[in-house]
Design an enzyme around this catalytic site. Structure first.
Site, PDB file in Angstrom:
ATOM      1  N   ASP A  37       0.829  -1.202   0.000  1.00 17.51           N
ATOM      2  CA  ASP A  37       0.000   0.000   0.000  1.00 17.51           C
ATOM      3  C   ASP A  37       0.869   1.260   0.000  1.00 17.51           C
ATOM      4  OD1 ASP A  37      -2.089  -1.702   0.096  1.00 17.51           O
ATOM      5  OD2 ASP A  37      -2.831  -1.083   2.076  1.00 17.51           O
ATOM      6  N   LEU A  87     -36.064  -6.396 -17.847  1.00 23.67           N
ATOM      7  CA  LEU A  87     -36.269  -7.842 -17.978  1.00 23.67           C
ATOM      8  C   LEU A  87     -37.641  -8.244 -17.485  1.00 23.67           C
ATOM      9  CD1 LEU A  87     -32.916  -9.294 -16.574  1.00 23.67           C
ATOM     10  CD2 LEU A  87     -33.680  -9.354 -18.951  1.00 23.67           C
ATOM     11  N   LYS A 120     -28.337 -12.378 -10.291  1.00 28.64           N
ATOM     12  CA  LYS A 120     -28.926 -11.049 -10.474  1.00 28.64           C
ATOM     13  C   LYS A 120     -28.554 -10.184  -9.281  1.00 28.64           C
ATOM     14  CE  LYS A 120     -33.210  -8.786 -11.854  1.00 28.64           C
ATOM     15  NZ  LYS A 120     -33.234  -7.730 -10.843  1.00 28.64           N
ATOM     16  N   ARG A 141     -29.282   4.008 -16.202  1.00 31.13           N
ATOM     17  CA  ARG A 141     -30.228   3.491 -17.166  1.00 31.13           C
ATOM     18  C   ARG A 141     -31.341   4.506 -17.485  1.00 31.13           C
ATOM     19  NH1 ARG A 141     -34.432  -0.418 -18.367  1.00 31.13           N
ATOM     20  NH2 ARG A 141     -35.544  -0.116 -16.426  1.00 31.13           N
ATOM     21  N   GLU A 181     -23.475  -3.765 -13.346  1.00 34.79           N
ATOM     22  CA  GLU A 181     -24.128  -3.360 -12.115  1.00 34.79           C
ATOM     23  C   GLU A 181     -23.123  -2.738 -11.147  1.00 34.79           C
ATOM     24  OE1 GLU A 181     -27.229  -4.094 -12.560  1.00 34.79           O
ATOM     25  OE2 GLU A 181     -28.242  -4.016 -10.628  1.00 34.79           O
ATOM     26  N   LYS A 298     -30.082 -15.896 -19.937  1.00 39.03           N
ATOM     27  CA  LYS A 298     -29.967 -15.313 -21.287  1.00 39.03           C
ATOM     28  C   LYS A 298     -29.716 -16.416 -22.305  1.00 39.03           C
ATOM     29  CE  LYS A 298     -27.789 -11.281 -19.174  1.00 39.03           C
ATOM     30  NZ  LYS A 298     -26.567 -10.497 -18.942  1.00 39.03           N
ATOM     31  N   LYS A 322     -36.949 -14.413 -10.163  1.00 37.94           N
ATOM     32  CA  LYS A 322     -36.870 -13.666  -8.905  1.00 37.94           C
ATOM     33  C   LYS A 322     -37.039 -14.621  -7.718  1.00 37.94           C
ATOM     34  CE  LYS A 322     -36.950  -9.435  -8.795  1.00 37.94           C
ATOM     35  NZ  LYS A 322     -37.773  -8.407  -9.409  1.00 37.94           N
TER      36      LYS A 322
HETATM   37  S1  IVH Z   1     -28.945  -8.071 -18.228  1.00 35.20           S
HETATM   38  C1  IVH Z   1     -31.586  -7.214 -21.503  1.00 35.20           C
HETATM   39  N1  IVH Z   1     -27.577  -9.277 -16.351  1.00 35.20           N
HETATM   40  O1  IVH Z   1     -31.454  -6.545 -13.435  1.00 35.20           O
HETATM   41  C2  IVH Z   1     -30.566  -7.337 -20.486  1.00 35.20           C
HETATM   42  N2  IVH Z   1     -29.115  -7.568 -15.701  1.00 35.20           N
HETATM   43  O2  IVH Z   1     -34.387  -6.420 -14.166  1.00 35.20           O
HETATM   44  C3  IVH Z   1     -30.851  -6.534 -19.288  1.00 35.20           C
HETATM   45  N3  IVH Z   1     -29.150  -7.106 -13.297  1.00 35.20           N
HETATM   46  O3  IVH Z   1     -31.622  -3.428 -15.028  1.00 35.20           O
HETATM   47  C4  IVH Z   1     -29.868  -6.588 -18.221  1.00 35.20           C
HETATM   48  N4  IVH Z   1     -27.616  -8.591 -12.729  1.00 35.20           N
HETATM   49  O4  IVH Z   1     -29.926  -3.736 -13.123  1.00 35.20           O
HETATM   50  C5  IVH Z   1     -28.507  -8.333 -16.616  1.00 35.20           C
HETATM   51  N5  IVH Z   1     -26.274 -10.389 -14.797  1.00 35.20           N
HETATM   52  C6  IVH Z   1     -27.195  -9.466 -15.073  1.00 35.20           C
HETATM   53  C7  IVH Z   1     -27.785  -8.671 -14.069  1.00 35.20           C
HETATM   54  C8  IVH Z   1     -28.765  -7.736 -14.430  1.00 35.20           C
HETATM   55  C9  IVH Z   1     -28.433  -7.647 -12.289  1.00 35.20           C
HETATM   56  C10 IVH Z   1     -30.176  -6.058 -13.133  1.00 35.20           C
HETATM   57  C11 IVH Z   1     -29.981  -4.834 -13.989  1.00 35.20           C
HETATM   58  C12 IVH Z   1     -31.214  -4.746 -14.827  1.00 35.20           C
HETATM   59  C13 IVH Z   1     -32.197  -5.522 -14.036  1.00 35.20           C
HETATM   60  C14 IVH Z   1     -33.274  -6.094 -14.903  1.00 35.20           C
END
Ligand code: IVH
Length: 434
Positions: A37, A87, A120, A141, A181, A298, A322
């Site tokens: 450090d 989403l 998530k 966003r 995020e 995804k 969720k």
């Molecule tokens: S993908 C179309 N990946 O969840 C793709 N989102 O409800 C949209 N989030 O606004 C985002 N972890 O804030 C994606 N691994 C992840 C995520 C993620 C958290 C949050 C993000 C987004 C929300 C959607």
């Protein structure tokens, strides 16, 4: 001679920047620091001095810019080149199966579709713009097409690279929008709240709000103090000779550019494996040092993603599973005080028993007198209680529209409930002591 002297500081600044960037990357991204450090501070101080003496040497991607410069005055709009989608949600296995069935139907696929599962993370989504490998702008966003330009604040987050690293394979993208995020680790959140309590400031309610509030601070120094961090998980526009073809490749690409990507992301061959992943993490979520509220699923093949497109604001190629809520409403029956080993008086809530995420909760912490007063919590109120993992459940606050009449405010006893001695509660201190 004169020429040589003019070049030297510039060279040294470049060298210092490269060494500091490398040290930051090793420390914050790889968790594998290689200099002490003190050495790090010495490099940073030398660079700061150099830039002070030669302001023309200061660049927007200099690590000195992370320290937090002058306060920003409000936030200008940040226009997303490609919309930041939200989403759709799934809450059970049947909804995941329905999502998969729709994907296969629209894509005219007979067999299994491969997916990437990602945790998530409960934070704030941001988009970062890199031109010629340099961070040029970043925004929230917002409504998906326009957010707020919070570039100065984002620069204070050490896991956000100011310049991209050259990936092993090929050049740095000419242009890339990186999405991910911003969040606060639970441990950082606890430390921050302990510091706040110690100086008599109100506690932050939860890591998510603290991160969201931190990004929207007008003074970047305040952002820097909250020690937030960043995981990358998506791209908007990308201009590179060989773009990734799958979500798994995309995550690997982001990692090679110097971003942290979540190590628990997993590419799976079918929706059945998705369901296994979801069940696994619903149980394991408390082991993490950050809060997650579900799993993002995804379609792995990016060409297939493009073919599926989106309907409204939700993509057809992704869904958020969720987890069950960790929050519930119940009645605050009473407040009882226990006395800790060091003599600190701890007010505890006695609740009408309520189910939260599979366990019955009938007690919760209320922290201290200031917390109770700041959140206007009174006996008899219907309150919101959250249970985050193995920690003690906590009363967040009253549901004011359900309050009956005007119950009295709560005050701690003035004598110790254990030994009857006087209670000492110095002005400005959060804790009262026996
Ligand atoms: S993908 C179309 N990946 O969840 C793709 N989102 O409800 C949209 N989030 O606004 C985002 N972890 O804030 C994606 N691994 C992840 C995520 C993620 C958290 C949050 C993000 C987004 C929300 C959607």
């Amino acid at each position: 001679m004169a020429v040589k002297r003019a070049i030297a500081p510039e060279k040294r600044a470049q060298e210092l920047r490269a060494r500091i960037d490398e040290a930051n990357y090793r420390y914050h991204v790889l968790d594998d620091p290689q200099i002490s450090d003190q050495d790090y501070d010495a490099l940073l101080r030398e660079l700061l001095d150099l830039e002070l003496a030669h302001p023309e040497l200061q660049t927007p991607d200099s690590p000195t810019q992370r320290v937090g410069g002058t306060p920003a005055g409000g936030f200008p709009p940040y226009v997303h080149t490609r919309p930041m989608l939200s989403l759709g949600n799934a809450f059970d296995e049947a909804e995941l199966l329905a999502f998969d069935a729709r994907v296969r139907k629209l894509a005219a696929v007979d067999g299994d579709v491969a997916y990437t599962c990602e945790l998530k993370i409960d934070g704030l989504a941001v988009s970062l713009r890199y031109d010629q490998g340099k961070l040029t702008a970043g925004g929230t966003r917002g409504d998906g097409s326009t957010g707020e330009d919070v570039t100065t604040n984002l620069r204070t987050i050490k896991t956000i690279p100011l310049s991209l690293r050259a990936p092993g394979s090929g050049p740095v993208p000419r242009h890339i929008d990186v999405r991910g995020e911003v969040y606060l680790r639970k441990s950082d959140f606890e430390r921050l709240n302990a510091e706040r309590e110690a100086r008599g400031a109100a506690r932050f309610a939860n890591p998510r709000n603290t991160a969201a509030g931190g990004i929207r601070q007008l003074d970047p120094k305040m952002t820097a103090e909250r020690s937030m961090t960043f995981y990358a998980y998506a791209v908007g526009e990308i201009d590179t000779p060989r773009p990734p073809r799958t979500q798994a490749e995309l995550l690997a690409c982001l990692k090679s550019l110097g971003f942290r990507v979540n190590e628990h992301a997993r590419a799976v061959p079918s929706i059945r494996e998705v369901i296994r992943f979801v069940e696994e993490w619903e149980v394991k979520r408390d082991e993490l040092d950050y809060e997650i509220d579900g799993v993002v699923i995804k379609v792995d093949d990016l060409a297939l993603q493009a073919k599926l497109g989106s309907s409204g604001k939700d993509p057809r190629w992704a869904i958020a599973f969720k987890f069950r809520a960790r929050e519930a409403r119940t009645k605050l029956l009473d407040i009882v005080v226990s006395v800790g080993r060091t003599g600190v008086l701890n007010p505890n809530a006695v609740l009408e028993p309520v189910q939260i995420g599979g366990t019955t909760v009938s007690n919760a912490t209320l922290h201290n007198q200031d917390y109770i007063r700041a959140n206007d919590i009174r006996i008899g109120d219907v309150v919101t209680v959250i249970r985050a993992g193995d920690v003690i459940p906590r009363v967040v606050g009253p549901v004011l529209e359900l309050r009956k009449g005007n119950p009295p405010e709560y005050t701690l006893p003035t004598v110790c409930p254990v030994c009857g001695a006087d209670v000492d509660h110095p002005e400005g201190e959060p804790m009262a002591r026996c």
